[in-house]
Scaffold this motif. Structure first.
Motif, PDB file in Angstrom:
ATOM      1  N   PRO A 601       6.415  -3.788 -11.440  1.00  0.00           N
ATOM      2  CA  PRO A 601       5.469  -2.676 -11.696  1.00  0.00           C
ATOM      3  C   PRO A 601       4.056  -3.221 -11.930  1.00  0.00           C
ATOM      4  O   PRO A 601       3.860  -4.262 -12.557  1.00  0.00           O
ATOM      5  N   ASN A 602       3.081  -2.494 -11.373  1.00  0.00           N
ATOM      6  CA  ASN A 602       1.658  -2.837 -11.526  1.00  0.00           C
ATOM      7  C   ASN A 602       1.321  -4.221 -10.955  1.00  0.00           C
ATOM      8  O   ASN A 602       0.408  -4.903 -11.438  1.00  0.00           O
ATOM      9  N   SER A 603       2.111  -4.654  -9.959  1.00  0.00           N
ATOM     10  CA  SER A 603       1.821  -5.949  -9.336  1.00  0.00           C
ATOM     11  C   SER A 603       0.609  -5.822  -8.415  1.00  0.00           C
ATOM     12  O   SER A 603       0.202  -4.727  -8.030  1.00  0.00           O
ATOM     13  N   GLN A 604       0.053  -6.963  -8.061  1.00  0.00           N
ATOM     14  CA  GLN A 604      -1.148  -6.968  -7.234  1.00  0.00           C
ATOM     15  C   GLN A 604      -0.840  -6.465  -5.827  1.00  0.00           C
ATOM     16  O   GLN A 604       0.232  -6.727  -5.275  1.00  0.00           O
ATOM     17  N   ALA A 605      -1.819  -5.757  -5.255  1.00  0.00           N
ATOM     18  CA  ALA A 605      -1.606  -5.185  -3.924  1.00  0.00           C
ATOM     19  C   ALA A 605      -2.955  -4.961  -3.242  1.00  0.00           C
ATOM     20  O   ALA A 605      -4.001  -4.871  -3.887  1.00  0.00           O
ATOM     21  N   LEU A 606      -2.905  -4.877  -1.934  1.00  0.00           N
ATOM     22  CA  LEU A 606      -4.064  -4.510  -1.117  1.00  0.00           C
ATOM     23  C   LEU A 606      -3.896  -3.039  -0.754  1.00  0.00           C
ATOM     24  O   LEU A 606      -2.891  -2.656  -0.138  1.00  0.00           O
ATOM     25  N   ARG A 607      -4.848  -2.206  -1.118  1.00  0.00           N
ATOM     26  CA  ARG A 607      -4.723  -0.760  -0.929  1.00  0.00           C
ATOM     27  C   ARG A 607      -5.789  -0.254   0.044  1.00  0.00           C
ATOM     28  O   ARG A 607      -6.981  -0.477  -0.167  1.00  0.00           O
ATOM     29  N   VAL A 608      -5.342   0.407   1.099  1.00  0.00           N
ATOM     30  CA  VAL A 608      -6.238   1.018   2.079  1.00  0.00           C
ATOM     31  C   VAL A 608      -6.198   2.530   1.870  1.00  0.00           C
ATOM     32  O   VAL A 608      -5.117   3.127   1.808  1.00  0.00           O
ATOM     33  N   ARG A 609      -7.381   3.124   1.749  1.00  0.00           N
ATOM     34  CA  ARG A 609      -7.464   4.568   1.510  1.00  0.00           C
ATOM     35  C   ARG A 609      -8.072   5.280   2.721  1.00  0.00           C
ATOM     36  O   ARG A 609      -9.091   4.860   3.252  1.00  0.00           O
ATOM     37  N   GLY A 610      -7.390   6.359   3.134  1.00  0.00           N
ATOM     38  CA  GLY A 610      -7.937   7.232   4.182  1.00  0.00           C
ATOM     39  C   GLY A 610      -8.118   6.582   5.529  1.00  0.00           C
ATOM     40  O   GLY A 610      -9.118   6.841   6.207  1.00  0.00           O
ATOM     41  N   ALA A 611      -7.168   5.763   5.974  1.00  0.00           N
ATOM     42  CA  ALA A 611      -7.271   5.132   7.294  1.00  0.00           C
ATOM     43  C   ALA A 611      -7.133   6.200   8.374  1.00  0.00           C
ATOM     44  O   ALA A 611      -6.119   6.903   8.431  1.00  0.00           O
ATOM     45  N   ALA A 612      -8.172   6.325   9.214  1.00  0.00           N
ATOM     46  CA  ALA A 612      -8.198   7.418  10.197  1.00  0.00           C
ATOM     47  C   ALA A 612      -8.627   6.933  11.577  1.00  0.00           C
ATOM     48  O   ALA A 612      -9.119   7.715  12.381  1.00  0.00           O
ATOM     49  N   GLU A 613      -8.446   5.662  11.880  1.00  0.00           N
ATOM     50  CA  GLU A 613      -8.821   5.136  13.194  1.00  0.00           C
ATOM     51  C   GLU A 613      -7.790   5.556  14.242  1.00  0.00           C
ATOM     52  O   GLU A 613      -6.589   5.600  13.974  1.00  0.00           O
ATOM     53  N   ASN A 615      -5.142   7.174  16.093  1.00  0.00           N
ATOM     54  CA  ASN A 615      -4.198   8.249  15.773  1.00  0.00           C
ATOM     55  C   ASN A 615      -3.748   8.242  14.311  1.00  0.00           C
ATOM     56  O   ASN A 615      -2.845   9.002  13.941  1.00  0.00           O
ATOM     57  N   LEU A 616      -4.345   7.404  13.450  1.00  0.00           N
ATOM     58  CA  LEU A 616      -3.992   7.412  12.026  1.00  0.00           C
ATOM     59  C   LEU A 616      -4.540   8.677  11.372  1.00  0.00           C
ATOM     60  O   LEU A 616      -5.694   9.049  11.583  1.00  0.00           O
ATOM     61  N   LYS A 617      -3.741   9.323  10.555  1.00  0.00           N
ATOM     62  CA  LYS A 617      -4.081  10.638  10.006  1.00  0.00           C
ATOM     63  C   LYS A 617      -4.560  10.535   8.555  1.00  0.00           C
ATOM     64  O   LYS A 617      -3.999  11.155   7.653  1.00  0.00           O
ATOM     65  N   GLY A 618      -5.585   9.719   8.319  1.00  0.00           N
ATOM     66  CA  GLY A 618      -6.138   9.614   6.973  1.00  0.00           C
ATOM     67  C   GLY A 618      -5.136   9.106   5.956  1.00  0.00           C
ATOM     68  O   GLY A 618      -5.100   9.587   4.820  1.00  0.00           O
ATOM     69  N   ILE A 619      -4.349   8.108   6.321  1.00  0.00           N
ATOM     70  CA  ILE A 619      -3.236   7.661   5.464  1.00  0.00           C
ATOM     71  C   ILE A 619      -3.714   6.678   4.401  1.00  0.00           C
ATOM     72  O   ILE A 619      -4.706   5.975   4.571  1.00  0.00           O
ATOM     73  N   ASP A 620      -2.979   6.637   3.305  1.00  0.00           N
ATOM     74  CA  ASP A 620      -3.176   5.649   2.248  1.00  0.00           C
ATOM     75  C   ASP A 620      -2.000   4.672   2.292  1.00  0.00           C
ATOM     76  O   ASP A 620      -0.839   5.093   2.332  1.00  0.00           O
ATOM     77  N   VAL A 621      -2.309   3.381   2.329  1.00  0.00           N
ATOM     78  CA  VAL A 621      -1.265   2.355   2.463  1.00  0.00           C
ATOM     79  C   VAL A 621      -1.478   1.304   1.390  1.00  0.00           C
ATOM     80  O   VAL A 621      -2.607   0.909   1.102  1.00  0.00           O
ATOM     81  N   GLU A 622      -0.365   0.854   0.802  1.00  0.00           N
ATOM     82  CA  GLU A 622      -0.417  -0.182  -0.219  1.00  0.00           C
ATOM     83  C   GLU A 622       0.457  -1.346   0.222  1.00  0.00           C
ATOM     84  O   GLU A 622       1.656  -1.191   0.455  1.00  0.00           O
ATOM     85  N   ILE A 623      -0.159  -2.538   0.376  1.00  0.00           N
ATOM     86  CA  ILE A 623       0.552  -3.746   0.809  1.00  0.00           C
ATOM     87  C   ILE A 623       0.648  -4.691  -0.386  1.00  0.00           C
ATOM     88  O   ILE A 623      -0.364  -5.204  -0.869  1.00  0.00           O
ATOM     89  N   VAL A 662     -15.549  -1.835  12.135  1.00  0.00           N
ATOM     90  CA  VAL A 662     -14.312  -1.758  11.349  1.00  0.00           C
ATOM     91  C   VAL A 662     -13.701  -0.377  11.561  1.00  0.00           C
ATOM     92  O   VAL A 662     -14.424   0.633  11.617  1.00  0.00           O
ATOM     93  N   GLY A 663     -12.384  -0.320  11.692  1.00  0.00           N
ATOM     94  CA  GLY A 663     -11.703   0.957  11.879  1.00  0.00           C
ATOM     95  C   GLY A 663     -11.992   1.935  10.756  1.00  0.00           C
ATOM     96  O   GLY A 663     -12.177   1.547   9.598  1.00  0.00           O
ATOM     97  N   ALA A 664     -12.031   3.221  11.095  1.00  0.00           N
ATOM     98  CA  ALA A 664     -12.406   4.264  10.134  1.00  0.00           C
ATOM     99  C   ALA A 664     -11.439   4.302   8.948  1.00  0.00           C
ATOM    100  O   ALA A 664     -10.223   4.380   9.131  1.00  0.00           O
ATOM    101  N   HIS A 665     -11.992   4.229   7.751  1.00  0.00           N
ATOM    102  CA  HIS A 665     -11.202   4.369   6.529  1.00  0.00           C
ATOM    103  C   HIS A 665     -12.160   4.668   5.382  1.00  0.00           C
ATOM    104  O   HIS A 665     -13.374   4.425   5.476  1.00  0.00           O
ATOM    105  N   ASP A 666     -11.611   5.233   4.304  1.00  0.00           N
ATOM    106  CA  ASP A 666     -12.456   5.598   3.153  1.00  0.00           C
ATOM    107  C   ASP A 666     -12.789   4.402   2.279  1.00  0.00           C
ATOM    108  O   ASP A 666     -13.877   4.328   1.693  1.00  0.00           O
ATOM    109  N   GLY A 667     -11.872   3.464   2.145  1.00  0.00           N
ATOM    110  CA  GLY A 667     -12.127   2.303   1.295  1.00  0.00           C
ATOM    111  C   GLY A 667     -10.928   1.388   1.243  1.00  0.00           C
ATOM    112  O   GLY A 667      -9.825   1.746   1.659  1.00  0.00           O
ATOM    113  N   ILE A 668     -11.158   0.180   0.745  1.00  0.00           N
ATOM    114  CA  ILE A 668     -10.081  -0.791   0.600  1.00  0.00           C
ATOM    115  C   ILE A 668     -10.242  -1.485  -0.743  1.00  0.00           C
ATOM    116  O   ILE A 668     -11.336  -1.918  -1.119  1.00  0.00           O
TER     117      ILE A 668
END
Length: 782
Positions: A601-613, A615-623, A662-668
């Motif tokens: 829990p609460n481990s480190q991650a790379l978070r992409v917000r609002g990826a919309a490049e 055919n991406l539909k404004g997705i939020d992804v956490e790696i 850079v591909g369209a996204h709200d933030g990383i």
């Protein structure tokens, strides 16, 4: 998975290979059946590509090219003869590799598969031009069509058919004499036909046009030939215009006609549809602004202000952070104080008016960002200025054609209510549905039936190889190697060649299991057309669907290059020495980890917000970091877009090592937790013929330093560069360090011979006299 039943009929011929020694092949003998689906399998490095591509394909292509005339051969790829004793029964060969070699910025999926060529023909033959002003269909009023309309008037309607003749107001009499000599004798005046002899020349004084009557006719079906002749004469004399006046009624009715392709109510002329009108590769059909590319190069504010979280004071305007141009930032700060522009808030939070001021300037001492670049444009004769400008330029969709590449007149033509650029923007699946549901008139169907059938067929092939998600206007240069290979496969099916050898390189790579069965079916169709299909493949489903299997091994490199098994699938399953057979039987398997790393829990991650490049539909992804993460999904679901275009590019940009888009996204978030990001893809790593694994890995640098540090090297004054075959000094001057010399054979394939000066060792004799632990530098490389 249920596989199509292979064709077990006896083959008509065989491909006989004797003494193949290409690369690591161990003088192998092999007999392959023709018109069969043949799978070449084995561990990586066992010699599969050496057999399929460098031996069988190379010989098939070489023989076909050498069968042509000397004149034709100079324009075709020339291949050297493979190291083999003999090959018999070889067919003309086509290689479909896992590689995208298309670099033409105009090439698209539609043009590569020739679907767009058939679309152009379809629109030229049955397309309907719709007026962009009033929405009415634009037609050419031929004499026959006009005569048919006039003949359809109530029987007995009296008609005056004529044309308008422009004259000089001061020379009406001379104009009448000229018309009289041509055989005309009446003018239409005040709703009636008046003979030239009855005219009062004074009454016509000052007129700039005369309405000349060609014929007086009563409307009737039998009068149609006479009407046609009268309209033809009126068109010829009236510059393509004619009129017909109904006389004898309470109020004369006037009809006007034109043989020009134009909208009569709007007076707007259009181009008559023809195939070149719909070609963005032709100057006639291409948008005049972008010249058929669909985009233009201009200043890209996303590159000028790459990080919108920075304020102007923090260096949001990237070009003005360079020491040479910091004076422009000082000018901005002075102008901003006068206009109360906020300097310490993030760029993204500035108002539109504030941004407009920074970009456009105020015209009173501060020229803005655009003014700055405009001034630099006048100095672009300097190389360093051109390089600097290129860093802040990007591609933008052409404002005139909207990225469609075509001129306006081409986009006024419709088939089934759609323009050609709209259809080109369809995905393969949508195009399939459109042409299946397309309804045309009986006449249009008779004209376009064969064209539509071919379009449906080729679109169906693309769907069959699992490319439903690609749009027809997708640039070929943006396709992955696997997508390019499958498009070439679909194109080959569309060409309907027979008696050809197709060699494919692992077509199932990157293909979701959902689409694998369709690919196997397509390969079966290619075989059933009368072709031999040779596939280098590891996929178990593909191997099970084959007619013939060649298993190479047992190991890789020097331990490979031998035929472990050649025959039907049943025999392979009983082979005891084959590593492939052991995996197919289930004797061996890749072990699934019994224990996996658990994410805390609460481990480190790379978070992409609002990826919309794309055919991406404004997705939020956490790696999660410090874990192995797999991004999967069906072909075309957006995996590469997310990982390559968004995540990789965004992290690189944040680390200051990315100047492209850079591909369209709200933030990383979480970039600060990473030191760097490395992209490992299928792009070839070698850039020169001298490149090899030891130079690419930089392992050759310490090797050269070891040799340079020896007593013999120091005595001769050798530095590490003397032990490099990439730079002059120690390398052989004759072959420039390549070890072989190319002999031009004019129309035949060039011959590569070992260099006579260094005997293929790449270095000068004095360099080879230096040894380290008894080995020369060329021996270490070997």
């Amino acid at each position: 998975m249920r596989m199509p039943e292979p064709n077990r009929q006896q083959p008509d011929g065989q491909i006989v290979i004797r003494g193949a020694r290409t690369h690591n092949l161990k003088n192998i003998d092999l007999t392959l059946p023709q018109e069969r689906l043949i799978i070449v399998t084995g561990v990586s490095g066992s010699g599969k590509s050496s057999l399929a591509f460098d031996t069988v394909y190379a010989e098939g292509q070489r023989r076909y090219v050498e069968s042509l005339s000397a004149y034709a051969r100079q324009f075709l790829e020339r291949m050297e003869k493979p190291d083999v004793d003999r090959i018999e029964g070889i067919c003309p060969a086509i290689a479909i590799r896992q590689k995208n070699s298309v670099r033409n910025p105009r090439s698209t999926v539609g043009t590569t598969t020739e679907i767009y060529d058939y679309l152009r023909l379809l629109f030229a033959r049955v397309g309907r031009t719709i007026c962009r002003g009033c929405g009415v269909e634009v037609t050419r009023e031929t004499p026959e069509a006009v005569a048919g309309r006039l003949a359809a008037l109530p029987d007995g309607t009296r008609l005056l058919v004529g044309f308008v003749h422009a004259v000089d107001a001061s020379a009406v009499a001379a104009a009448l004499d000229g018309l009289r000599r041509k055989g005309f004798g009446r003018l239409h005046v005040d709703g009636r036909a008046v003979s030239f002899d009855d005219l009062d020349p004074e009454a016509l004084a000052g007129s700039d046009a005369l309405q000349v009557v060609v014929d007086r006719i009563r409307a009737a079906a039998a009068a149609r030939p006479r009407l046609t002749e009268a309209i033809e004469t009126a068109y010829q004399e009236g510059g393509g215009n004619a009129f017909a006046v109904e006389v004898g009624g309470a109020e004369p009715a006037r009809h006007e006609f034109s043989e020009r392709f134009e909208c009569r109510p709007c007076g707007m002329a259009y181009e008559e549809p023809q195939p070149t009108l719909f070609s963005f590769n032709s100057p006639f059909g291409a948008c005049p602004t972008c010249h058929g590319f669909g985009n233009v190069i201009e200043l890209d504010m996303r590159l000028v202000v790459p990080d919108e979280t920075k304020s102007i004071a923090q260096g949001a305007v990237e070009p003005w952070t360079k020491p040479h141009y910091r004076s422009h930032l000082a000018d901005l700060k002075r102008a901003a104080r006068r206009r109360d522009i906020r300097m310490t808030v993030p760029w993204s939070e500035l108002s539109d008016e504030e941004r407009r001021f920074v970009i456009e300037g105020d015209g009173a001492g501060y020229d803005g960002i655009r003014g700055f670049f405009s001034a630099l444009e006048r100095k672009k004769y300097k190389v360093h200025v051109r390089v600097f400008l290129s860093r802040y330029r990007g591609y933008r969709a052409c404002a005139d054609c909207g990225g469609t590449r075509l001129r306006r007149e081409a986009r006024d033509v419709r088939v089934g209510g759609r323009t050609i650029d709209e259809i080109a923007g369809f995905t393969v699946a949508a195009a399939c549905r459109f042409f299946e549901d397309l309804t045309l008139s009986a006449k249009e169907t008779a004209i376009a039936e064969r064209v539509i059938r071919e379009i449906r067929r080729r679109v169906g092939f693309l769907s069959g190889v699992g490319l439903d998600y690609l749009t027809l206007d997708r640039l070929s240069s943006t396709l992955s190697g696997g997508e390019a290979q499958r498009i070439n496969l679909a194109t080959s099916l569309g060409s309907s060649l027979v008696g050809t050898l197709y060699v494919l390189d692992e077509p199932s790579i990157g293909l979701h299991p959902r689409d694998n069965e369709r690919l196997i079916r397509i390969l079966g169709q290619l075989r059933d057309q009368g072709n031999t299909v040779l596939v280098v493949e590891h996929d178990a489903d593909m191997i099970r669907a084959s007619d013939y299997v060649v298993d190479l091994g047992l190991g890789a490199g020097t331990r490979g290059g031998r035929v472990v098994y050649a025959g039907g699938l049943d025999g392979l399953s009983r082979e005891t020495t084959s590593l492939t057979a052991k995996y197919l039987r289930g004797d061996l398997a890749i072990p699934i980890p019994a224990a996996r790393r658990r994410r805390l829990p609460n481990s480190q991650a790379l978070r992409v917000r609002g990826a919309a490049e794309h055919n991406l539909k404004g997705i939020d992804v956490e790696i999660p970091l410090n874990m192995l993460t797999c991004v999967t999904g069906v072909s075309g679901s957006g995996k590469s877009t997310l990982v390559h275009d968004v995540m990789y590019a965004a992290v690189k940009r944040a680390k200051g090592a990315w100047e492209k888009r850079v591909g369209a996204h709200d933030g990383i978030d979480g970039v600060e937790l990473l030191n760097d990001v490395v992209l490992v893809d299928q792009t070839p790593i070698g850039r020169t013929p001298r490149s090899n694994p030891v130079t690419y890995l930089k392992a050759f640098d310490p090797i050269r330093e070891l040799f340079a540090a020896t007593r013999a090297a120091r005595a001769r004054g050798f530095s590490p560069s003397h032990f490099s075959f990439n730079v002059p000094g120690g390398r052989c001057d004759a072959c420039e360090g390549e070890g072989e010399v190319r002999v031009e054979m004019q129309f035949l394939a060039d011959v590569f011979m070992p260099c006579e000066q260094c005997d293929g060792k790449r270095f000068k004799p004095q360099v080879l006299e230096v040894t380290w632990r008894g080995l020369r530098v060329d021996e270490v490389l070997d």
